[in-house]
Design an enzyme around this catalytic site. Structure first.
Site, PDB file in Angstrom:
ATOM      1  N   LYS A 104      -3.891   9.856  -8.664  1.00 51.35           N
ATOM      2  CA  LYS A 104      -4.211   8.632  -7.934  1.00 51.35           C
ATOM      3  C   LYS A 104      -5.666   8.262  -8.208  1.00 51.35           C
ATOM      4  O   LYS A 104      -6.597   8.869  -7.690  1.00 51.35           O
ATOM      5  CB  LYS A 104      -3.990   8.834  -6.438  1.00 51.35           C
ATOM      6  CG  LYS A 104      -4.216   7.580  -5.624  1.00 51.35           C
ATOM      7  CD  LYS A 104      -3.769   7.815  -4.194  1.00 51.35           C
ATOM      8  CE  LYS A 104      -3.917   6.589  -3.337  1.00 51.35           C
ATOM      9  NZ  LYS A 104      -5.276   6.106  -3.200  1.00 51.35           N
ATOM     10  N   SER A 140       0.852  -1.169   0.000  1.00 54.12           N
ATOM     11  CA  SER A 140       0.000   0.000   0.000  1.00 54.12           C
ATOM     12  C   SER A 140       0.900   1.234   0.000  1.00 54.12           C
ATOM     13  O   SER A 140       2.121   1.107  -0.025  1.00 54.12           O
ATOM     14  CB  SER A 140      -0.844  -0.104   1.250  1.00 54.12           C
ATOM     15  OG  SER A 140      -1.617   1.011   1.371  1.00 54.12           O
TER      16      SER A 140
HETATM   17  S1  IVH Z   1       1.530   2.609  -6.754  1.00 53.36           S
HETATM   18  C1  IVH Z   1       4.063   0.035  -3.988  1.00 53.36           C
HETATM   19  N1  IVH Z   1       0.325   4.275  -8.375  1.00 53.36           N
HETATM   20  O1  IVH Z   1      -3.569   3.676  -4.392  1.00 53.36           O
HETATM   21  C2  IVH Z   1       3.255   0.992  -4.790  1.00 53.36           C
HETATM   22  N2  IVH Z   1      -0.987   3.257  -6.686  1.00 53.36           N
HETATM   23  O2  IVH Z   1      -3.179   4.035  -1.531  1.00 53.36           O
HETATM   24  C3  IVH Z   1       1.883   0.528  -5.049  1.00 53.36           C
HETATM   25  N3  IVH Z   1      -3.367   3.849  -6.751  1.00 53.36           N
HETATM   26  O3  IVH Z   1      -3.060   0.293  -3.630  1.00 53.36           O
HETATM   27  C4  IVH Z   1       0.905   1.473  -5.587  1.00 53.36           C
HETATM   28  N4  IVH Z   1      -3.241   5.174  -8.500  1.00 53.36           N
HETATM   29  O4  IVH Z   1      -4.826   0.944  -5.428  1.00 53.36           O
HETATM   30  C5  IVH Z   1       0.191   3.464  -7.321  1.00 53.36           C
HETATM   31  N5  IVH Z   1      -0.597   5.736  -9.928  1.00 53.36           N
HETATM   32  C6  IVH Z   1      -0.742   4.925  -8.873  1.00 53.36           C
HETATM   33  C7  IVH Z   1      -1.992   4.724  -8.249  1.00 53.36           C
HETATM   34  C8  IVH Z   1      -2.068   3.880  -7.149  1.00 53.36           C
HETATM   35  C9  IVH Z   1      -4.038   4.635  -7.594  1.00 53.36           C
HETATM   36  C10 IVH Z   1      -3.972   3.119  -5.617  1.00 53.36           C
HETATM   37  C11 IVH Z   1      -3.612   1.661  -5.534  1.00 53.36           C
HETATM   38  C12 IVH Z   1      -2.865   1.524  -4.230  1.00 53.36           C
HETATM   39  C13 IVH Z   1      -3.444   2.652  -3.448  1.00 53.36           C
HETATM   40  C14 IVH Z   1      -2.572   3.059  -2.299  1.00 53.36           C
END
Ligand code: IVH
Length: 725
Positions: free
Chosen positions: A138, A98
């Site tokens: 995001k 996360s």
């Molecule tokens: S990276 C180890 N990139 O946000 C890195 N997450 O709050 C893993 N999410 O579980 C996630 N857009 O469901 C990443 N551009 C993005 C994202 C993103 C949405 C979500 C995803 C993650 C959550 C974390």
């Protein structure tokens, strides 16, 4: 919540004594666990994301001030609860983690400082050298992992608890943004073995259309696009998923062998060449100021985007640097989610009206000039109670600020003083219920709630109780929506819940009503017949006993097993409670006041207050009559013992026991686990699904926490496995 707990909950973290902090820590952890369950297992949250984040922030702040309270059972150490559904389990080849959140400038600066310090320590980074961040909107959806072998899509899974997710391959194949075969030759040839990760989401318009259909069919509308997407992906029938307009953006990877890219931005380019969609709202920023400017721009563009975003994610672009920075328990040190504040808008408060709930609570509701708040039209907002109106000092006619936090219930935050019209009217809370009986309104002792004193006689409450009775988590009777209940009630077709099961005899009468054709009447009769057999927990929930909701109803059903025992016990408890003096509460001598009442007070999640509410409900002859009437017409199924749930939950799981167990020998525990389909091993690894932690546990428990593996106490194990039953 007890009075003492309320006081503690209102204190700032800095003001807490250690003892208060311990109690508050437990309360928050329990509450978070409850909401996690609603969110992850039911796709049906009851609080907003912002409110949930607040709980987590407070818990984290307490753990920062009192590190002794931080243990591996804290929700801050967990990614998400283990999934429990009919889908096969998939163990991710690399955990799906996360992100930590930043809500303020200070928190963001803290992130930049930590990254810089970390890189200075771990690499030869010069003090003023540039650190580039890949900045990405995001998306508010759900993350999934797609496995490709030799460029071929072979398996897709949800995140689940981060270690183990659910196999939703068939459903993912129906999403057109997910390529079945990857493109790319030469230097852009995809790795032989690759996990692509990203977000499944639903566009706002598609969500609104789908919800409109849902409501037309008499179903409960989904809360927001994200939950709709999650619910759609977890359909057991892929054809249903195929009908839902799901989309996918790729943004990360799990395993990648061999990996050719050296930066995150290179990877994003490759994803496009392979045939994935990546979010166009992505920018490589070379300074913190660039990053902040991107965040502001995203905040401005947010209301006009076709999908919901709830922040911006920043990732250190260089992968060698990411590797140097590494991870802390549940999140990478090289990335952060910078969240947006909840969406707000201004609109005119046309008036305030009173809504009567099923327990008689009167809630003032703001009637607003419809306004678009971040993509959703808001025409009503709760004002909670008279104190809240007083506190906000809002008046009818005011220009008010409305907030839609995480899409759950819109809120009024305040009014705009410069735009208060001269004739703005102060709201006077009615002293009579707005129902035809006009019964006097009573303020609840010690509380802010005002109630209609009409009790069982109040027709508004009766309608609300019937509505609740047929709703999705209760009897779930399709085709008998809110307006039908009200009309049937007003025309004398329905008065008490048992009347629903007698509607069949009034078929001819219903057929004569406007809007009721043969087909809809037949469907209704069938839907009602189908519900004549009902599980005990739903039955209990449907009765609308004050303070008893779905979760407590389930616990009660587990405790009492079948309807006869349950009812007999409740009636006894009510009698015993009647005889006891009020000061039982003070003495906490629940067990001494009577066997059944004492037992009730000791049921998980039921304290003296809830037990009293239950006892009061069963002291009312009318309520007992309603239940007896229902029982004559229905078959209430006894609950399946939890062992069966454990059976499914432990099938093919790898379980480790560590530490000393008090209530059973290690061998007995192992045997029970194996009986339930688990494999028991001695050491904790990535593959472990569950660790049962006894007393004086050491390195294995620590390792489990580090790897984010689910852990259980002995007590929880006994509960789950049905040991000792
Ligand atoms: S990276 C180890 N990139 O946000 C890195 N997450 O709050 C893993 N999410 O579980 C996630 N857009 O469901 C990443 N551009 C993005 C994202 C993103 C949405 C979500 C995803 C993650 C959550 C974390």
């Amino acid at each position: 919540m007890s009075k003492a707990a309320k006081v503690v909950a209102a204190l700032k973290v800095e003001q807490l004594t250690e003892r208060q902090a311990r109690a508050e820590h437990k309360r928050l952890a329990d509450e978070i666990a409850h909401h996690d369950k609603l969110y992850h297992e039911k796709d049906d949250p009851e609080i907003s994301d912002a409110a949930y984040d607040k709980l987590r922030q407070r818990l984290k702040a307490i753990e920062e001030r009192f590190p002794q309270l931080l243990d591996m059972f804290s929700p801050t150490q967990k990614v998400a609860p283990t999934p429990t559904t009919a889908f096969a389990k998939v163990t991710h080849r690399r955990p799906m983690l996360s992100l930590d959140n930043a809500f303020s400038d200070e928190e963001l600066q803290g992130f930049f400082d930590r990254v810089r310090r970390g890189l200075e320590r771990e690499t030869d980074l010069k003090p003023d050298a540039e650190i580039a961040f890949s900045c990405e909107a995001k998306i508010d959806g759900l993350s999934i992992s797609l496995r490709y072998e030799d460029g071929e899509f072979v398996q897709g899974a949800t995140r689940g608890d981060g270690t183990t997710g659910e196999d939703v391959t068939a459903n993912l194949r129906t999403i057109k943004d997910i390529p079945h075969k990857l493109k790319g030759q030469g230097s852009s040839k995809p790795p032989k073995s690759l996990d692509v990760r990203g977000e499944v989401y639903m566009e706002r318009k598609a969500f609104l259309d789908l919800n409109a259909r849902q409501v037309a069919a008499g179903e409960k509308p989904y809360v927001n696009p994200r939950n709709t997407a999650a619910g759609s992906l977890r359909q057991l029938d892929p054809e249903i998923t195929a009908e839902r307009p799901l989309r996918f953006f790729a943004y990360a990877w799990g395993e990648a062998e061999p990996r050719s890219w050296k930066t995150h931005s290179e990877y994003l380019k490759l994803l496009k060449e392979w045939g994935f969609k990546t979010n166009p709202l992505t920018r490589l920023c070379r300074t913190p100021d660039d990053v902040r400017a991107f965040y502001r721009k995203m905040g401005e563009d947010r209301p006009s985007l076709p999908y919901n975003i709830d922040g911006v994610v920043y990732k250190v672009d260089r992968i060698d640097w990411q590797e140097r920075l590494g991870f802390v328990s549940r999140a990478p040190r090289w990335a952060i989610a910078h969240k947006f504040p909840a969406e707000q808008a201004r609109t005119r408060l046309k008036g305030i009206f009173i809504q009567v709930g099923r327990t008689g609570a009167l809630t003032p509701v703001a009637d607003l000039d419809p306004i678009n708040v971040g993509g959703v039209v808001v025409a009503r907002a709760t004002l909670h109670n008279a104190d809240e109106i007083e506190r906000l000092d809002v008046r009818e006619g005011d220009m008010v600020i409305v907030q839609r936090a995480g899409d759950v219930i819109p809120q009024v935050l305040g009014f705009v003083p410069e735009e208060r019209p001269k004739n703005a009217r102060k709201f006077h809370f009615p002293t009579k219920c707005p129902c035809p009986l006009e019964t006097p309104v009573k303020a609840e002792e010690g509380g802010v709630v005002r109630r209609c004193s009409g009790g069982l006689e109040c027709p508004f409450q009766q309608v609300e109780r019937l509505r609740y009775f047929v709703s999705r988590n209760c009897f779930d009777i399709e085709g008998l929506g809110g307006t039908h209940i009200e009309n049937f009630f007003n025309d004398g077709l329905l008065k008490i819940p048992g009347d629903i099961f007698r509607l069949k005899s009034k078929e001819a009468e219903i057929r004569k009503r406007e809007g009721w054709g043969d087909l809809s009447v037949n469907n209704l009769v069938k839907a009602i017949e189908d519900r004549k057999t009902i599980p005990l927990d739903r039955f209990i929930n449907a009765l609308g006993i004050p303070l008893i909701g779905e979760a407590t109803a389930k616990i009660m059903a587990q405790e009492y097993g079948d309807v006869d025992d349950w009812l007999a016990e409740m009636l006894k408890a009510a009698k015993e409670r009647k005889k006891t003096p009020d000061d039982v509460k003070k003495e906490k001598a629940a067990a001494a006041v009577g066997e059944s009442y004492g037992r009730l007070c000791n049921v998980e999640q039921i304290g003296v207050t809830t037990a009293d509410a239950i006892a009061a409900f069963f002291s009312e002859g009318h309520n007992v009559d309603i239940i007896e009437d229902l029982r004559k017409q229905l078959t209430v199924e006894a609950v399946k013992r939890r062992v069966i749930a454990a059976d499914a939950a432990l099938k093919d799981k790898i379980v480790v026991f560590t530490g000393e167990l008090n209530t059973m020998t290690r061998d007995a525990a192992k045997a029970r686990a194996e009986e339930l389909g688990a494999k028991v091993t001695d050491s904790v690894s990535k593959k472990t699904s569950l660790v049962v932690v006894g007393e004086n546990a050491g390195s294995k428990a620590r390792k489990a926490a580090e790897l984010g593996i689910e852990t259980l106490t002995e007590e929880e194990w006994v509960e789950l496995s049905g040991s000792g039953r």
